[in-house]
Write a protein that holds these residues in place. Structure first.
Motif, PDB file in Angstrom:
ATOM      1  N   VAL A  92      83.918  53.109 -86.165  1.00  0.00           N
ATOM      2  CA  VAL A  92      82.607  53.097 -86.816  1.00  0.00           C
ATOM      3  C   VAL A  92      81.717  52.040 -86.171  1.00  0.00           C
ATOM      4  O   VAL A  92      80.533  52.287 -85.882  1.00  0.00           O
ATOM      5  N   MET A  93      82.243  50.862 -85.936  1.00  0.00           N
ATOM      6  CA  MET A  93      81.457  49.787 -85.317  1.00  0.00           C
ATOM      7  C   MET A  93      81.046  50.151 -83.889  1.00  0.00           C
ATOM      8  O   MET A  93      79.934  49.860 -83.469  1.00  0.00           O
ATOM      9  N   ASN A  94      81.928  50.790 -83.144  1.00  0.00           N
ATOM     10  CA  ASN A  94      81.581  51.233 -81.790  1.00  0.00           C
ATOM     11  C   ASN A  94      80.483  52.300 -81.831  1.00  0.00           C
ATOM     12  O   ASN A  94      79.594  52.312 -80.980  1.00  0.00           O
ATOM     13  N   HIS A  95      80.566  53.178 -82.841  1.00  0.00           N
ATOM     14  CA  HIS A  95      79.529  54.195 -82.989  1.00  0.00           C
ATOM     15  C   HIS A  95      78.181  53.543 -83.319  1.00  0.00           C
ATOM     16  O   HIS A  95      77.153  53.936 -82.752  1.00  0.00           O
ATOM     17  N   VAL A  96      78.186  52.567 -84.215  1.00  0.00           N
ATOM     18  CA  VAL A  96      76.943  51.858 -84.570  1.00  0.00           C
ATOM     19  C   VAL A  96      76.397  51.127 -83.352  1.00  0.00           C
ATOM     20  O   VAL A  96      75.190  51.155 -83.075  1.00  0.00           O
TER      21      VAL A  96
END
Length: 136
Positions: free
Chosen positions: A87-91
């Motif tokens: 999720v953090m990589n996507h953000v």
């Protein structure tokens, strides 16, 4: 013995004085009108620049710092849950580095530069409006 000019000369002198006084009044009113318009324009530019400069600086700095903060959080969360890391990589991947609006390219650096430039415009506007007020 009192030396006074004849009445017809006195009337001409007084008439020319009243005409020159009226032309002085008219020219001073025109001058004051021009300086008033200049004062208005410079003061308006100063007010708009003082309003927009901090907004552009804050937006530019926030946009510049946000990807670094998200990347720091993502790398520190590498040992965390794999789903949270994804999720953090996507953000981090969805944060734009620039925006293209028509023919304008907007970057964090350009917003910061525009904010500093607007501060200079505000300073110039304050100086010019003070000069215009002095000349009114």
């Amino acid at each position: 013995m009192d030396m006074q000019p004849p009445p017809h000369i006195t009337d001409r002198l007084l008439g020319s004085r009243s005409r020159s006084e009226s032309s002085l009044t008219t020219s001073s009113m025109i001058r004051m009108g021009v300086w008033s318009v200049c004062y208005f324009a410079f003061y308006l530019a100063q007010q708009i620049a003082e309003l927009m400069a901090p907004l552009l600086l804050i937006l530019g700095l926030g946009w510049y710092i946000l990807p670094h903060i998200v990347n720091a959080i993502t790398t520190s969360a590498a040992s965390a849950d794999p789903q949270a890391r994804d999720v953090m990589n996507h953000v981090a991947g969805t944060l734009p580095t620039h925006l293209q609006i028509g023919s304008h390219l907007i970057t964090p650096g350009s917003l910061i530069f525009d904010g500093i430039l607007l501060m200079a415009v505000a300073a110039i506007g304050a100086t010019l409006s003070a000069l215009a007020a002095r000349n009114m």
